[in-house]
Design an enzyme around this catalytic site. Structure first.
Site, PDB file in Angstrom:
ATOM      1  N   SER A  36       0.798  -1.231   0.000  1.00  0.00           N
ATOM      2  CA  SER A  36       0.000   0.000   0.000  1.00  0.00           C
ATOM      3  C   SER A  36       0.825   1.273   0.000  1.00  0.00           C
ATOM      4  O   SER A  36       0.319   2.343  -0.352  1.00  0.00           O
ATOM      5  CB  SER A  36      -0.930   0.015   1.225  1.00  0.00           C
ATOM      6  OG  SER A  36      -0.185  -0.136   2.425  1.00  0.00           O
ATOM      7  N   ASP A 327      -3.295   8.041   7.888  1.00  0.00           N
ATOM      8  CA  ASP A 327      -4.230   7.141   8.553  1.00  0.00           C
ATOM      9  C   ASP A 327      -3.467   6.289   9.558  1.00  0.00           C
ATOM     10  O   ASP A 327      -2.340   6.627   9.922  1.00  0.00           O
ATOM     11  CB  ASP A 327      -5.021   6.300   7.539  1.00  0.00           C
ATOM     12  CG  ASP A 327      -4.133   5.375   6.705  1.00  0.00           C
ATOM     13  OD1 ASP A 327      -2.970   5.135   7.096  1.00  0.00           O
ATOM     14  OD2 ASP A 327      -4.594   4.883   5.651  1.00  0.00           O
ATOM     15  N   HIS A 330      -0.374   4.695   7.262  1.00  0.00           N
ATOM     16  CA  HIS A 330       0.305   5.271   6.105  1.00  0.00           C
ATOM     17  C   HIS A 330       0.687   6.730   6.299  1.00  0.00           C
ATOM     18  O   HIS A 330      -0.009   7.474   7.004  1.00  0.00           O
ATOM     19  CB  HIS A 330      -0.598   5.136   4.871  1.00  0.00           C
ATOM     20  CG  HIS A 330      -1.020   3.730   4.608  1.00  0.00           C
ATOM     21  ND1 HIS A 330      -2.258   3.248   4.976  1.00  0.00           N
ATOM     22  CD2 HIS A 330      -0.357   2.705   4.027  1.00  0.00           C
ATOM     23  CE1 HIS A 330      -2.339   1.969   4.634  1.00  0.00           C
ATOM     24  NE2 HIS A 330      -1.213   1.618   4.050  1.00  0.00           N
TER      25      HIS A 330
END
Length: 362
Positions: A36, A327, A330
């Site tokens: 991600s 978040d 991340h």
């Protein structure tokens, strides 16, 4: 008539800027693999995937405030690295090319992004039992996808062209954190000792690098594991609110072990070149001394705080440039930009034996 000429002029200017960017690119293409931290929309193509971010407020600082599948308030590190290399942003997800293979055969082809949120080095990492058939694209599957691009290049442009093109291209890889998260969350240490788990993980990673080498890759820009014990959600498991040092120890051990593997591979493959970004040192340097970088909060998430996942109905901060984390897992766009700049021109403490700029020029 005047408006039409003005509009055509703008189009011509945009094309000229694009041509200048491509002409100044330090490598002919960039291929991005990983999780991600580098995903630019891969999982949007996976029906029912539990690892997606194609919804607001993700992308609030992206052009037109558009959520794209990046786990960021805007661009991510893959984008900023691509920009530093002379491109507009990260290349498009592989699935975009798969649905239109003519794009690969064009002179303007500049690479692909295979990164998939939630994925890892181990095939089962990120997959959900009884969940979607394919929840994430594992590193093995990403390499299989790249092999189809290799085949396309060889078929339509010839072996010599493909080998030359790929040998000068840059392969960026950012993966491994999710494997360790999975090991930690499943209490696997009661079954498999951490040293044995990491040896297996690094060994599998080595196998995949060899596979990419056989498919023409020669320049590897690898980003190691950051201090994952410091992400906001894991800090909540520490009574003091501090980092989980046990997980950080694993990240440090992974880096040193993998560094030895890369030294071995580069001595075996004499035309292989690499840069290893020490994401642990890069990030902990900011966490320990945030003010010079303009950060005021390095412990909580801009979107979600300490425990809440970022979602459409969740409150998020307005001073996003002051936050390290967007978040629970991340970095913010600003943090991603800082990381990319450090990888690109950083000193040996942060990226070795050469930085990404030197690797591109090698």
């Amino acid at each position: 008539m005047g408006k039409k000429i003005f509009f055509l002029g703008l189009i011509s200017l945009a094309i000229l800027v694009l041509m200048i960017n491509i002409a100044n690119a330090e490598v002919p293409a960039v291929f991005i693999l990983g999780d991600s931290t580098a995903d630019v929309g891969t999982n949007n193509f996976l029906p029912g995937s539990t690892h997606t971010s194609n919804f607001y407020p993700y992308g609030i600082d992206f052009p037109f405030s558009r959520p794209t599948g990046r786990f960021s308030n805007g661009f991510n590190s893959a984008d900023f690295l691509a920009k530093l290399l002379g491109f507009k942003r990260s290349p498009v997800p592989f699935f975009t090319l798969q649905n239109n293979t003519k794009l690969i055969n064009r002179p303007s082809f500049r690479g692909a992004n295979f990164a998939s949120a939630g994925s890892g080095i181990i095939n089962i990492t990120g997959q959900v039992p009884n969940g979607p058939k394919i929840n994430v694209i594992s590193l093995a599957m990403q390499i299989e996808q790249f092999s189809t691009i290799y085949t396309q290049l060889v078929t339509h442009k010839g072996q010599a062209y493909a080998e030359n093109f790929l040998s000068r291209s840059l392969f960026c890889i950012s993966v491994g954190s999710n494997d360790i998260f999975g090991y930690f969350a499943s209490n696997s240490s009661t079954i498999v000792p951490i040293q044995e788990f990491l040896a297996s993980l690094v060994g599998q990673y080595e196998f995949y690098l060899r596979s990419l080498y056989k498919l023409g890759a020669r320049k590897f820009g690898i980003i190691s594991i950051p201090p994952i014990g410091c992400v906001p959600i894991l800090r909540t498991q520490n009574a003091t609110g501090g980092c989980l040092e046990g997980l950080n120890d694993i990240a440090r051990y992974f880096h040193s072990t993998f560094s030895s593997i890369l030294i071995k591979l580069s001595s075996e493959y004499t035309d292989m070149k690499y840069s290893l970004g020490n994401s642990y040192e890069m990030t902990i340097n900011v966490i320990d001394n945030p003010s010079p970088f303009g950060f005021t909060d390095v412990a909580t998430a801009c979107c979600g705080g300490k425990k809440t996942m970022c979602a459409p109905n969740v409150t998020f901060c307005s001073n996003r440039k002051e936050y390290l984390f967007w978040d629970l897992f991340h970095p913010t766009q600003k943090a991603a930009s800082l990381a990319a700049a450090t990888l690109y021109t950083g000193e040996p403490r942060f990226v070795a034996p050469i930085n990404f700029k030197q690797l591109a020029e090698a």
